[in-house]
Design a protein around this motif. Structure first.
Motif, PDB file in Angstrom:
ATOM      1  N   ILE A  15       0.838  -1.208   0.000  1.00  0.00           N
ATOM      2  CA  ILE A  15       0.000   0.000   0.000  1.00  0.00           C
ATOM      3  C   ILE A  15       0.872   1.257   0.000  1.00  0.00           C
ATOM      4  CG2 ILE A  15      -1.577   1.357   1.447  1.00  0.00           C
ATOM      5  CD1 ILE A  15      -2.902  -1.368   2.174  1.00  0.00           C
ATOM      6  N   ILE A  16       1.930   1.237   0.818  1.00  0.00           N
ATOM      7  CA  ILE A  16       2.829   2.412   0.832  1.00  0.00           C
ATOM      8  C   ILE A  16       3.377   2.668  -0.573  1.00  0.00           C
ATOM      9  CG2 ILE A  16       5.051   3.288   1.668  1.00  0.00           C
ATOM     10  CD1 ILE A  16       4.517   1.815   4.307  1.00  0.00           C
ATOM     11  N   MET A  17       3.868   1.588  -1.213  1.00  0.00           N
ATOM     12  CA  MET A  17       4.440   1.742  -2.565  1.00  0.00           C
ATOM     13  C   MET A  17       3.392   2.258  -3.549  1.00  0.00           C
ATOM     14  SD  MET A  17       6.825  -1.644  -2.878  1.00  0.00           S
ATOM     15  CE  MET A  17       8.398  -1.770  -2.046  1.00  0.00           C
TER      16      MET A  17
ATOM     17  N   LEU B 362       7.636  -3.467  -8.838  1.00  0.00           N
ATOM     18  CA  LEU B 362       7.733  -3.534  -7.376  1.00  0.00           C
ATOM     19  C   LEU B 362       6.800  -4.610  -6.822  1.00  0.00           C
ATOM     20  CD1 LEU B 362       7.871   0.281  -6.483  1.00  0.00           C
ATOM     21  CD2 LEU B 362       9.709  -1.392  -6.218  1.00  0.00           C
ATOM     22  N   MET B 363       5.595  -4.676  -7.366  1.00  0.00           N
ATOM     23  CA  MET B 363       4.640  -5.682  -6.897  1.00  0.00           C
ATOM     24  C   MET B 363       5.174  -7.100  -7.168  1.00  0.00           C
ATOM     25  SD  MET B 363       2.289  -4.065  -5.426  1.00  0.00           S
ATOM     26  CE  MET B 363       3.283  -2.629  -5.056  1.00  0.00           C
ATOM     27  N   ARG B 364       5.801  -7.202  -8.318  1.00  0.00           N
ATOM     28  CA  ARG B 364       6.396  -8.494  -8.679  1.00  0.00           C
ATOM     29  C   ARG B 364       7.503  -8.865  -7.694  1.00  0.00           C
ATOM     30  NH1 ARG B 364       5.537 -13.316 -10.811  1.00  0.00           N
ATOM     31  NH2 ARG B 364       7.516 -14.265 -11.427  1.00  0.00           N
ATOM     32  N   LEU B 365       8.321  -7.847  -7.314  1.00  0.00           N
ATOM     33  CA  LEU B 365       9.393  -8.101  -6.349  1.00  0.00           C
ATOM     34  C   LEU B 365       8.808  -8.558  -5.024  1.00  0.00           C
ATOM     35  CD1 LEU B 365      11.913  -5.143  -6.928  1.00  0.00           C
ATOM     36  CD2 LEU B 365      12.254  -7.565  -7.457  1.00  0.00           C
ATOM     37  N   LEU B 366       7.721  -7.906  -4.591  1.00  0.00           N
ATOM     38  CA  LEU B 366       7.088  -8.292  -3.325  1.00  0.00           C
ATOM     39  C   LEU B 366       6.581  -9.725  -3.414  1.00  0.00           C
ATOM     40  CD1 LEU B 366       5.057  -5.154  -2.157  1.00  0.00           C
ATOM     41  CD2 LEU B 366       7.379  -5.846  -1.578  1.00  0.00           C
ATOM     42  N   ARG B 367       5.990 -10.066  -4.552  1.00  0.00           N
ATOM     43  CA  ARG B 367       5.464 -11.409  -4.747  1.00  0.00           C
ATOM     44  C   ARG B 367       6.577 -12.446  -4.688  1.00  0.00           C
ATOM     45  NH1 ARG B 367       1.301 -14.563  -7.118  1.00  0.00           N
ATOM     46  NH2 ARG B 367       2.369 -15.913  -8.594  1.00  0.00           N
ATOM     47  N   ILE B 368       7.679 -12.142  -5.386  1.00  0.00           N
ATOM     48  CA  ILE B 368       8.831 -13.040  -5.351  1.00  0.00           C
ATOM     49  C   ILE B 368       9.330 -13.170  -3.925  1.00  0.00           C
ATOM     50  CG2 ILE B 368      11.273 -13.239  -5.990  1.00  0.00           C
ATOM     51  CD1 ILE B 368      10.516 -12.108  -8.732  1.00  0.00           C
TER      52      ILE B 368
END
Lengths: 611, 442
Positions: A15-17, B362-368
């Motif tokens: 959410i922050i990102m 970034l979302m992909r990095l979080l998922r990984i």
């Protein structure tokens, strides 16, 4: 999976990102779509709208000889921010200025009160109107002076060093003129007087715009869209003047060493053939860098060379006025062509005669001999014809009629429809003036007797005198004297309030002046001419020498008025000058070289500077 | 060589980056774990050496020049620190629960931070702050992030409004606002931790009465507003302690401590700003806060950058058609300010697209990160995500004029070999780790 309890924190991080990226997108939306100031900022950054100055219209004389044209000139501009490591001393040396001037000029440019548009990013004018000879030294070493640029311009150039008063000059526009006319911006040039002023709108043309791309350092990177958006400048309209350059030259030559003026008009068209005022100056000295220095030296010259005496100086017309007087008084029934008056020569009263002739004299003889008592009696007879009446009202009515008819000859006011910018009104005194001065009933014909011989309160300009001669030549009408040949004013006929039948006798009287009278010495051989001399008393020293006339008597081609200030008799100075001018115009050359030589070398005023 | 020399150079950097990436993929994933401390030590030594060896480039001593290649060891330090942190945090029975557990981690981060500061590369040093996000994921109390945010807000308010005096010299608006925010925070906290309505009501009314009373006292006695504001905060602190003692509810200690801490912080903000920050940094912050409008100096870059982006409109001016960027109005436009070019030439849709791609990345990095089965891998993945996120936030925020000017590159966009190599190494090690995430189970 590991560390399960903290796993939900991944959502907080996500959410922050996401929030930050969303804020950035909103910010982009605001500055790219909503705000407009950034787009304007980009335009003023990158587009240098460079004004393209149109060439100013050329000026020709009536025979299509070039009088005024343009020559390239150069301005030195600077961009304050770009000036680096300036070697002031060698810069000043290259431009031939002293260091003090340099320092003052920089301070002036930076002073926002004097230079409201100042910005350290944009070009500012450092020096203007330099000629090729001024720029030659600095051009080679320009690369050394970072931040300084040479800009092209045009300056006026003159084929002949004459007709400064007719042509006028151009100079930097005043702040007031910028406010009144959107066309001008700071640093533009516009006509300030003469023809350059009257025809400014035609001569200036229309400015164009060249849109250039400019990089962050102010360097030009080529034109925008290959110049598709550029607007080409429109050249100024060329003007053809009514002036005959040879006649003008001759006039200026003849007035050398004298203070005075010559106005020559073509009677049928009202076209001014020559308009000379002396002391004069070479019009090219009011161009370029030396303009302001030269201008001030002209302002401070005691002989006042900046005044156009042909249209601005006002003199009593003296005896030359007798021709008009003869016409008006005939019209008003004061006299007729057979009227006789006695003359006692110098013993006459209340006005003495300055000439010796038989007595009594007729109108013809009076004009020929310039008899003062005759015209005093004529004036008196005209105004007193019906008596004075109760409280002088009949007399005043007569005076009013006289004044109106005199004014119909173009006296007492400016030629409002003329293109001559500098004009004086002259003066034909009104009743009101005399009422105030002498009281309502305190003045009679005898009180204002000086008017009868063109002295006293009456004032005329040489232009008005020449125009009056046009009327006599045309037997009753005039076309407003003007300078632009392409602007025909023939449809605007101004009628003088004197019937045509009264003209021949005055015409003959003036012809006699050249045949038997005061002008006989200066008759052009085999040419019948009409004229009248005047010797005008004034408060400034010797009498003014005045001559008016036209020639040839049949089908007149030139009407003229000449004034030589403080020179003496009209017959001595103004008459020969007029005669030579008429010969030049009628025959295109001068046979009487000896007279020409004498007139152009004689000096009546030693203050007049040699040009 | 292509027309533009820098473009050609960058092309070579990209090719070599792929080479490096390929080599990193060939290394056994365990090696990264095994050699983590070694790599960290080596990187720290390199940073130290750099300070003395590096040539001075625009005041910073961070570049090692080897023939035609120049390299910034600070880029390597990010990778090394990420590996070291991953190893430390994944070590047997380590748990980030207490403040005490943070200290060794802090040491790991502080060392490269300090060394890079010594190289006068403040921007690169600040990147290490990004690890806080990873700490948070691994168990650091969230209050640290909140306190950090709160401190930034207070700092900005103090700096921005301390120049605005109230009624002559009776205090400054900055201090008054800051104290008001502290009191407001107290009230919000009270509501948040209250066990029942009565407690919440008690806390709120008490604070409001204290604030109102101080205001009235000030009207009568005309004391300096600052003192009154500080007095209000302290008085409410005393009030909290009293309530705590009556109710025997220990939660209020924290808010009292934080309030007093905040007051002290507010007092030292001015000092921090003027003594610790360099003059050019002070001006950058002042420009950001609209306190100075120095369009020819420090504000020039940001102003020109906004002009360039703003002039792009919705559709942009088209590729290579940007006037502001092509005519070099925007400085550093192929390095730190490269996003301007996108904004000007491709407009709103293009810039949004770029941001969307970063978001997906970034979302992909979080998922990984979340699918890793080893702590080492997950910590490392969060390090990578945090570093990329920090670069993105600071760089684009700066270009858009909502962050101070801190010169750090936009990942995979800005010109420059070191940073490209740095990001590549960071990312490819993660890919390698991710590729072998299932190995242990087999």
């Amino acid at each position: 999976m590991i560390n399960d309890t903290l796993q939900n924190r991944r959502y907080v991080i996500a959410i922050i990102m996401s929030a930050i990226i969303l804020v950035y997108i909103l910010r982009l939306f605001s500055i790219q779509i909503i705000e407009t100031k950034y787009k304007e900022g980009a335009d003023s950054n990158a587009f240098l709208k460079k004004t393209q100055y149109p060439p100013r219209g050329l000026i020709y004389d009536r025979n299509h000889k070039l009088l005024v044209y343009n020559k390239p000139a150069y301005d030195i501009a600077l961009i304050m921010r770009e000036i680096k490591d300036l070697d002031t001393i060698s810069f000043c040396k290259a431009l031939n200025i002293d260091k003090e001037y340099f320092i003052n000029r920089i301070a002036e440019i930076k002073d926002r009160r004097k230079n409201p548009g100042y910005s350290s990013y944009t070009p500012q004018l450092f020096m203007s109107q330099l000629g090729i000879e001024d720029i030659a030294t600095i051009q080679q070493s320009m690369y050394k002076f970072l931040g300084f640029y040479i800009q092209n311009r045009t300056l006026r150039e003159y084929t002949f060093p004459i007709a400064a008063h007719v042509l006028g000059s151009i100079g930097e526009v005043s702040r007031r003129r910028i406010e009144n006319d959107d066309y001008y911006t700071q640093g533009d040039y516009a006509g300030r007087d003469g023809i350059e002023y009257t025809y400014e709108k035609q001569l200036r043309g229309e400015k164009g715009v060249e849109i250039l791309l400019r990089d962050a350092k102010g360097r030009i990177k080529g034109s925008y869209e290959d110049g598709k958006e550029d607007i080409a400048p429109k050249a100024g309209v060329n003007l053809t003047l009514t002036i005959d350059v040879e006649l003008q030259k001759l006039g200026e030559k003849l007035l050398t060493g004298k203070v005075g003026s010559v106005v020559a008009i073509e009677p049928k068209t009202g076209e001014i053939l020559a308009m000379v005022s002396n002391p004069a100056f070479d019009p090219s000295i009011l161009v370029g860098r030396q303009r302001s220095k030269n201008y001030w030296s002209l302002v401070n010259d005691p002989t006042k060379p900046l005044i156009n005496r042909a249209t601005q100086a006002q003199y009593p017309p003296g005896s030359t006025f007798k021709t008009i007087q003869a016409l008006v008084c005939q019209q008003m029934g004061g006299i007729n062509e057979h009227t006789l008056f006695a003359c006692n020569g110098p013993g006459s009263s209340p006005i003495k005669c300055t000439h010796h002739h038989g007595s009594p004299v007729t109108l013809l003889g009076a004009i020929e001999q310039s008899c003062n008592p005759y015209f005093w009696n004529t004036f008196k007879a005209t105004l007193e014809k019906d008596g004075y009446g109760e409280k002088n009202h009949i007399f005043k009515k007569r005076y009013q009629e006289w004044e109106d008819r005199i004014r119909s000859f173009g006296f007492g006011g400016k030629f409002e429809d003329s293109d001559i910018y500098e004009q004086s009104r002259g003066n034909i005194p009104k009743q009101k003036y005399f009422n105030k001065y002498f009281g309502e009933t305190g003045w009679r014909a005898i009180t204002i007797r000086s008017l009868s011989i063109g002295q006293g309160e009456i004032l005329v300009t040489p232009l008005q005198l020449a125009n009056a001669m046009s009327i006599i030549a045309n037997e009753g009408y005039y076309i407003t004297p003007h300078l632009n040949k392409s602007d025909s004013m023939l449809t605007k006929i101004h009628k003088a309030q004197v019937d045509k039948k009264f003209f021949p006798i005055v015409n003959e009287g003036m012809w006699r002046v050249f045949e038997f009278g005061t002008g006989r010495a200066y008759k052009i051989p085999n040419t019948s001419m009409c004229g009248k001399t005047g010797t005008v008393q004034n408060n400034h020293g010797k009498d003014h020498s005045i001559f008016v006339g036209f020639a040839p008597r049949e089908n007149p081609k030139i009407a003229i008025a000449v004034v030589v200030e403080n020179a003496g008799f009209g017959a001595t100075w103004a008459a020969p000058i007029s005669s030579l001018m008429m010969e030049q115009y009628i025959y295109g050359k001068i046979e009487r070289q000896e007279l020409l030589e004498r007139m152009s070398t004689s000096i009546t005023n030693f203050d007049v500077k040699e040009r | 060589m292509p027309v533009n020399q820098r473009a050609g150079k960058q092309f070579i950097w990209i090719l070599t980056a792929f080479g490096i990436g390929g080599m990193l993929l060939l290394v056994d994933s365990k090696m990264y774990n095994i050699f983590a401390y070694f790599i960290y030590t080596a990187a720290m030594l390199l940073l130290l050496v750099t300070i003395f060896v590096a040539t001075d480039i625009k005041g910073s001593r961070s570049w090692l020049v080897l023939g035609p290649i120049s390299f910034q060891p600070a880029e390597l330090a990010k990778v090394a620190t990420a590996l070291a942190l991953s190893k430390f945090m994944s070590s047997y029975n380590y748990k980030l629960k207490n403040w005490r557990d943070l200290i060794p981690l802090g040491m790991f981060v502080f060392l490269p931070f300090a060394l890079i500061i010594l190289q006068k590369e403040t921007g690169s040093a600040l990147v290490f702050v990004a690890f806080l996000l990873m700490f948070y994921r691994e168990g650091m109390n969230g209050i640290v992030l909140l306190i950090g945010t709160f401190a930034i807000v207070l700092f900005v308010i103090i700096i921005r409004f301390s120049i605005v005096p109230i009624q002559g010299d009776r205090g400054t608006l900055g201090m008054l606002l800051a104290m008001f925010i502290i009191v407001a925070a107290q009230v919000i906290y009270a509501i948040f931790v209250a066990r029942n309505r009565k407690e919440a009501f008690l806390a709120i009314t008490g604070t409001v009465i204290i604030a109102a009373a101080s205001y009235i006292v000030n009207i009568w006695f005309r004391i300096n507003y600052n003192y009154i504001a500080i007095f209000t905060v302290l008085a409410s602190c005393v009030y909290w302690i009293v309530i705590e003692m009556i109710n025997r509810y220990k939660k209020y200690w924290l808010i009292v401590a934080l309030s007093i801490g905040s007051v002290l912080f507010c007092f030292s903000s001015d000092y921090l700003f003027e003594k610790v920050l360099q003059p050019h940094q002070q001006i950058r912050i002042k420009v950001l806060l609209n306190m100075e409008d120095d369009l020819t100096g420090a504000g020039y870059n940001v102003n020109q950058s906004k002009i360039a982006i703003g002039s792009g409109g919705f559709w942009g001016k088209g590729f290579l058609n940007g006037t502001q960027t092509k005519l070099k109005y925007v400085p550093e436009q192929d390095t730190d300010f490269i996003f301007c070019t996108v904004g000007e030439e491709h407009g709103f849709w293009g810039s949004t697209l770029v941001l969307a791609i970063y978001w997906l990345f970034l979302m992909r990095l979080l998922r990984i990160a979340e699918r890793q089965r080893e702590v080492f891998n997950r910590v490392y993945a969060y390090c990578v995500a945090s570093i990329f996120f920090f670069h993105l936030t600071i760089n684009i925020g700066m270009v858009l004029g909502i962050m101070p000017v801190i010169g750090i590159p936009l990942p995979f966009f800005s010109y420059g070999g070191s940073s490209l190599w740095g990001f590549t190494v960071l990312l490819f090690i993660l890919l390698r780790l991710d590729a072998s995430r299932l190995e242990r189970l087999r």
